[in-house]
Design a protein around this motif. Structure first.
Motif, PDB file in Angstrom:
ATOM      1  N   LYS A 198       0.783  -1.170   0.065  1.00  0.00           N
ATOM      2  CA  LYS A 198       0.055  -0.068  -0.019  1.00  0.00           C
ATOM      3  C   LYS A 198       0.951   1.377   0.054  1.00  0.00           C
ATOM      4  O   LYS A 198       0.705   2.202  -0.655  1.00  0.00           O
ATOM      5  CB  LYS A 198      -0.878   0.253   1.177  1.00  0.00           C
ATOM      6  CG  LYS A 198      -2.025  -1.141   1.138  1.00  0.00           C
ATOM      7  CD  LYS A 198      -2.929  -0.868   2.242  1.00  0.00           C
ATOM      8  CE  LYS A 198      -4.112  -2.057   2.140  1.00  0.00           C
ATOM      9  NZ  LYS A 198      -5.251  -1.546   3.460  1.00  0.00           N
ATOM     10  N   ALA A 199       1.905   1.348   0.912  1.00  0.00           N
ATOM     11  CA  ALA A 199       2.724   2.331   0.891  1.00  0.00           C
ATOM     12  C   ALA A 199       3.527   2.689  -0.288  1.00  0.00           C
ATOM     13  O   ALA A 199       3.818   3.701  -0.912  1.00  0.00           O
ATOM     14  CB  ALA A 199       3.864   2.383   2.193  1.00  0.00           C
ATOM     15  N   ALA A 200       4.049   1.579  -0.966  1.00  0.00           N
ATOM     16  CA  ALA A 200       4.724   1.357  -2.116  1.00  0.00           C
ATOM     17  C   ALA A 200       3.641   2.142  -3.319  1.00  0.00           C
ATOM     18  O   ALA A 200       4.294   2.870  -4.150  1.00  0.00           O
ATOM     19  CB  ALA A 200       5.239   0.110  -2.517  1.00  0.00           C
ATOM     20  N   PHE A 201       2.550   1.734  -3.515  1.00  0.00           N
ATOM     21  CA  PHE A 201       1.541   2.016  -4.372  1.00  0.00           C
ATOM     22  C   PHE A 201       1.405   3.626  -4.161  1.00  0.00           C
ATOM     23  O   PHE A 201       1.379   4.336  -5.102  1.00  0.00           O
ATOM     24  CB  PHE A 201       0.331   1.447  -4.152  1.00  0.00           C
ATOM     25  CG  PHE A 201      -0.710   1.790  -4.960  1.00  0.00           C
ATOM     26  CD1 PHE A 201      -0.883   1.547  -6.511  1.00  0.00           C
ATOM     27  CD2 PHE A 201      -1.849   2.623  -4.755  1.00  0.00           C
ATOM     28  CE1 PHE A 201      -1.807   1.927  -7.252  1.00  0.00           C
ATOM     29  CE2 PHE A 201      -2.734   3.278  -5.555  1.00  0.00           C
ATOM     30  CZ  PHE A 201      -2.787   2.896  -6.885  1.00  0.00           C
ATOM     31  N   LEU A 202       1.089   3.948  -3.135  1.00  0.00           N
ATOM     32  CA  LEU A 202       1.195   5.394  -2.622  1.00  0.00           C
ATOM     33  C   LEU A 202       2.183   6.298  -3.113  1.00  0.00           C
ATOM     34  O   LEU A 202       1.957   7.393  -3.618  1.00  0.00           O
ATOM     35  CB  LEU A 202       0.556   5.717  -1.245  1.00  0.00           C
ATOM     36  CG  LEU A 202       0.267   7.067  -0.858  1.00  0.00           C
ATOM     37  CD1 LEU A 202      -0.660   7.856  -1.530  1.00  0.00           C
ATOM     38  CD2 LEU A 202       0.124   7.310   0.833  1.00  0.00           C
ATOM     39  N   LYS A 203       3.284   5.775  -2.959  1.00  0.00           N
ATOM     40  CA  LYS A 203       4.436   6.510  -3.175  1.00  0.00           C
ATOM     41  C   LYS A 203       4.785   6.554  -4.784  1.00  0.00           C
ATOM     42  O   LYS A 203       4.826   7.757  -5.112  1.00  0.00           O
ATOM     43  CB  LYS A 203       5.836   5.826  -2.406  1.00  0.00           C
ATOM     44  CG  LYS A 203       7.154   6.641  -2.751  1.00  0.00           C
ATOM     45  CD  LYS A 203       8.450   5.777  -2.249  1.00  0.00           C
ATOM     46  CE  LYS A 203       9.715   6.627  -2.313  1.00  0.00           C
ATOM     47  NZ  LYS A 203      10.688   5.690  -1.937  1.00  0.00           N
ATOM     48  N   THR A 204       4.585   5.579  -5.265  1.00  0.00           N
ATOM     49  CA  THR A 204       4.642   5.466  -6.764  1.00  0.00           C
ATOM     50  C   THR A 204       3.552   6.669  -7.358  1.00  0.00           C
ATOM     51  O   THR A 204       3.706   7.257  -8.373  1.00  0.00           O
ATOM     52  CB  THR A 204       4.163   4.099  -7.422  1.00  0.00           C
ATOM     53  OG1 THR A 204       4.921   3.354  -6.681  1.00  0.00           O
ATOM     54  CG2 THR A 204       4.184   4.113  -8.824  1.00  0.00           C
ATOM     55  N   ARG A 205       2.285   6.649  -6.815  1.00  0.00           N
ATOM     56  CA  ARG A 205       1.194   7.799  -7.282  1.00  0.00           C
ATOM     57  C   ARG A 205       1.717   9.060  -7.133  1.00  0.00           C
ATOM     58  O   ARG A 205       1.497   9.804  -7.903  1.00  0.00           O
ATOM     59  CB  ARG A 205       0.013   7.370  -6.459  1.00  0.00           C
ATOM     60  CG  ARG A 205      -0.639   6.131  -6.944  1.00  0.00           C
ATOM     61  CD  ARG A 205      -1.172   6.412  -8.428  1.00  0.00           C
ATOM     62  NE  ARG A 205      -1.905   5.207  -8.839  1.00  0.00           N
ATOM     63  CZ  ARG A 205      -2.383   4.978 -10.221  1.00  0.00           C
ATOM     64  NH1 ARG A 205      -1.978   5.957 -11.132  1.00  0.00           N
ATOM     65  NH2 ARG A 205      -3.128   3.891 -10.571  1.00  0.00           N
ATOM     66  N   LEU A 206       2.389   9.224  -5.982  1.00  0.00           N
ATOM     67  CA  LEU A 206       2.693  10.684  -5.557  1.00  0.00           C
ATOM     68  C   LEU A 206       3.971  11.081  -6.824  1.00  0.00           C
ATOM     69  O   LEU A 206       4.039  11.993  -7.045  1.00  0.00           O
ATOM     70  CB  LEU A 206       3.486  10.895  -4.167  1.00  0.00           C
ATOM     71  CG  LEU A 206       2.236  10.758  -3.083  1.00  0.00           C
ATOM     72  CD1 LEU A 206       3.029  10.521  -1.575  1.00  0.00           C
ATOM     73  CD2 LEU A 206       1.445  12.064  -3.248  1.00  0.00           C
ATOM     74  N   THR A 207       4.879  10.010  -6.937  1.00  0.00           N
ATOM     75  CA  THR A 207       5.987  10.338  -8.044  1.00  0.00           C
ATOM     76  C   THR A 207       5.369  10.772  -9.363  1.00  0.00           C
ATOM     77  O   THR A 207       5.716  11.438 -10.239  1.00  0.00           O
ATOM     78  CB  THR A 207       6.808   9.040  -7.922  1.00  0.00           C
ATOM     79  OG1 THR A 207       7.466   8.865  -6.699  1.00  0.00           O
ATOM     80  CG2 THR A 207       7.995   9.508  -9.027  1.00  0.00           C
ATOM     81  N   GLN A 208       4.213   9.958  -9.510  1.00  0.00           N
ATOM     82  CA  GLN A 208       3.719  10.186 -10.960  1.00  0.00           C
ATOM     83  C   GLN A 208       2.849  11.501 -10.892  1.00  0.00           C
ATOM     84  O   GLN A 208       3.058  11.973 -12.049  1.00  0.00           O
ATOM     85  CB  GLN A 208       2.513   8.908 -11.174  1.00  0.00           C
ATOM     86  CG  GLN A 208       1.721   9.028 -12.699  1.00  0.00           C
ATOM     87  CD  GLN A 208       0.603   8.072 -12.513  1.00  0.00           C
ATOM     88  OE1 GLN A 208       0.519   7.005 -11.811  1.00  0.00           O
ATOM     89  NE2 GLN A 208      -0.004   8.160 -13.817  1.00  0.00           N
ATOM     90  N   LEU A 209       2.379  11.770  -9.931  1.00  0.00           N
ATOM     91  CA  LEU A 209       2.100  13.242  -9.924  1.00  0.00           C
ATOM     92  C   LEU A 209       3.102  14.304 -10.302  1.00  0.00           C
ATOM     93  O   LEU A 209       2.632  15.289 -11.108  1.00  0.00           O
ATOM     94  CB  LEU A 209       1.200  13.439  -8.728  1.00  0.00           C
ATOM     95  CG  LEU A 209       0.533  14.765  -8.378  1.00  0.00           C
ATOM     96  CD1 LEU A 209      -0.866  14.831  -9.514  1.00  0.00           C
ATOM     97  CD2 LEU A 209       0.097  14.841  -7.153  1.00  0.00           C
TER      98      LEU A 209
END
Length: 549
Positions: free
Chosen positions: A233-244
């Motif tokens: 979950k944290a890895a997914f959230l970190k990836t999404r923030l990076t994508q933003l």
């Protein structure tokens, strides 16, 4: 520079407060606010709508609805691309939404425990109290002129019933032991819930006020820091923030008809220099070139706007970018980006941009090249972008300069927290008025938070029960709430004034380039003088509205 937050699992705050900080913090402050969604949607834009609640008791307040809507739109699985927010740090806004959600989750965990011990275990009494508060809400909505009389009567009746159950329970035996506190335990739960809700509201309001006062508050988001390889979950959230962040750095934009370029605002000015290409006298032909060659020359000249021979004459906070722009309809509800080997994430590779500039795409519906110089002014409130296009058709050269302006965000974003007050006629002297300070948390708000808390692990059910907020599409954190700059004299003047040095730089670079390629510049010089004379009285107009009859 701000200090790094070294608490375990914390996000690292921005290390520098740039010109975009004021707008970023104004947008972020909404995540911590209380109040109703109607107060916000009524002042913002008509495209921002409220999703109707099935039960008023479960309706979220402004901060709750805003945080959930922004997080779902920017970080949710399968989301659409986001319009870049120039002059803003969208990641910081989203992180503050996550931080506000975490603060509320901590509050809801406490409230859920209180609700279970004093509400669920005494469910019949809790339902009676909820029915009473539902009745009070119905009276307030449909008969507000009578609410002052009937609402207190409802509470008095419920309290009287609670005392009656405690003194003379309707059942005998072991069931009477359960009935005695049946209506009193929810009252105890309300008292505990009020203390928890009040402490949480004060903390949220402190962050709201701190952001608008200019404090660069770090949004602590432990969920975005993976603790190990299994923390998906944290890895997914970190990836999404990076994508933003990558989407914010895109060089692919979209032209939405009369709405202008999404992220840059509407086009308000246009200046053209058009003339045929002829070799210099004594030359049979001129040195051939590609349109990108001239674009590169203009780019080098525009990069010099940040320097001046006059004190304080340099243009602050400017940047130069090669943009590729796609066309979408004015009513489009989403944007897309090209895919393939010419793309590097959200950015188009340099060689692909050069290829589009040289192809010119005349008569095609594909992407087109624009050279843009952008200025972040008035502490990030004003974004002025001046775009240059170079085209050659047959032996006719056209250099176009267009001004786009994105104004400040809606004024509701800068509203600071205020005490809740009520102005009413004085008791006994109705010809005089008095202003009284209301409690920060009233009974209805305590009940609302308490009944929502047990559903914190089921957001879909909570959204179905209480509704929420819908965001406009195509969505950008800045463009969704931007207003026109022409209501401010200073912003209007800045928008108009910055166009003049850009046009002058473009003209100078064009004449130098043509001279270097053995092209006669007499006619171009004349056109340039005419264009400069037009700039003496430059004023905004509706450049994207064509009255063709």
């Amino acid at each position: 520079m701000s200090k790094l937050d070294m608490t375990p699992g914390a996000q690292i705050p921005r290390t520098e407060a740039g010109p975009q900080t004021a707008v970023t913090q104004a947008l972020s402050s909404i995540a911590y606010r209380d109040g109703t969604i109607d107060d916000f949607t009524g002042k913002a834009q008509p495209d921002i709508k409220k999703k109707k609640a099935r039960f008023a008791l479960f309706e979220p307040n402004l901060g709750e609805a805003f945080s959930k809507a922004v997080i779902a739109r920017t970080l949710g699985a399968g989301r659409k691309p986001v319009v870049p927010s120039f002059g803003t740090d969208p990641r910081m806004v989203v992180e503050h939404c996550l931080a506000a959600e975490e603060l509320r989750a901590e509050r809801d965990r406490k409230l859920a425990m209180v609700s279970f011990l004093t509400g669920v275990l005494f469910l019949p009494g809790t339902l009676i109290w909820l029915a009473g508060f539902g009745l009070r809400g119905w009276i307030t909505r449909h008969h507000p002129q009578r609410a002052g009389l009937y609402n207190p009567l409802v509470v008095v009746a419920l309290l009287g019933l609670a005392v009656l159950f405690a003194v003379r329970p309707p059942f005998h035996g072991p069931l009477s032991i359960y009935c005695r506190p049946l209506l009193l335990m929810p009252v105890l739960g309300w008292f505990l819930a009020k203390r928890i809700s009040l402490a949480s509201t004060k903390e949220l309001r402190a962050r709201w006020a701190g952001l608008l006062d200019g404090s660069v508050l770090a949004a602590v988001v432990p969920k975005a820091v993976p603790r190990d390889d299994q923390d998906k979950k944290a890895a997914f959230l970190k990836t999404r923030l990076t994508q933003l962040v990558m989407e914010q750095d895109t060089n692919v934009l979209h032209y939405a008809g009369v709405n202008g370029i999404l992220g840059l605002g509407k086009r308000w000015g246009s200046w053209e220099m058009v003339e045929d290409l002829h070799p210099l006298e004594g030359h049979e032909d001129f040195r051939t070139f590609h349109t990108w060659d001239l674009v590169k020359k203009i780019t080098d000249r525009l990069n010099g706007l940040s320097r001046s021979d006059v004190g304080n004459g340099a243009v602050p906070h400017s940047s130069v970018e090669q943009w590729v722009i796609l066309e979408v309809g004015a009513g489009a509800d989403e944007i897309g980006r090209p895919e393939g080997p010419e793309m590097d994430g959200a950015r188009m590779r340099s060689h692909a941009v050069v290829d589009i500039a040289n192809r010119q795409e005349f008569g095609a519906d594909g992407p087109r090249h624009y050279l843009g110089t952008q200025f972040v002014l008035n502490k990030g409130k004003l974004i002025v972008s001046v775009l240059v296009t170079v085209t050659v058709l047959s032996n006719t050269l056209r250099v176009s300069v267009n001004g786009h302006t994105l104004g400040p965000v809606n004024g509701v974003f800068t509203d600071k927290p205020k005490p809740k007050e009520l102005t009413r006629p004085k008791t006994g002297r109705p010809w005089l008025e008095e202003t009284i300070t209301l409690p920060l948390i009233d009974n209805d708000e305590v009940v609302r938070q308490a009944v929502r808390a047990p559903f914190m692990k089921a957001p879909a059910i909570l959204a179905w029960l209480g509704g929420g907020m819908s965001l406009p599409e195509p969505f950008g954190l800045r463009t969704a709430w931007a207003t026109a700059p022409w209501g401010s004299r200073f912003m209007s003047d800045d928008s108009i004034r910055i166009a003049t040095p850009v046009v002058s730089a473009v003209l100078a670079a064009t004449l130098d380039f043509l001279t270097e390629h053995d092209i006669a510049v007499d006619r171009f010089g004349t056109r340039g003088m005419i264009l400069k004379s037009e700039l003496q009285g430059v004023r905004p107009f509706r450049a994207d509205v064509y009255d063709a009859g």
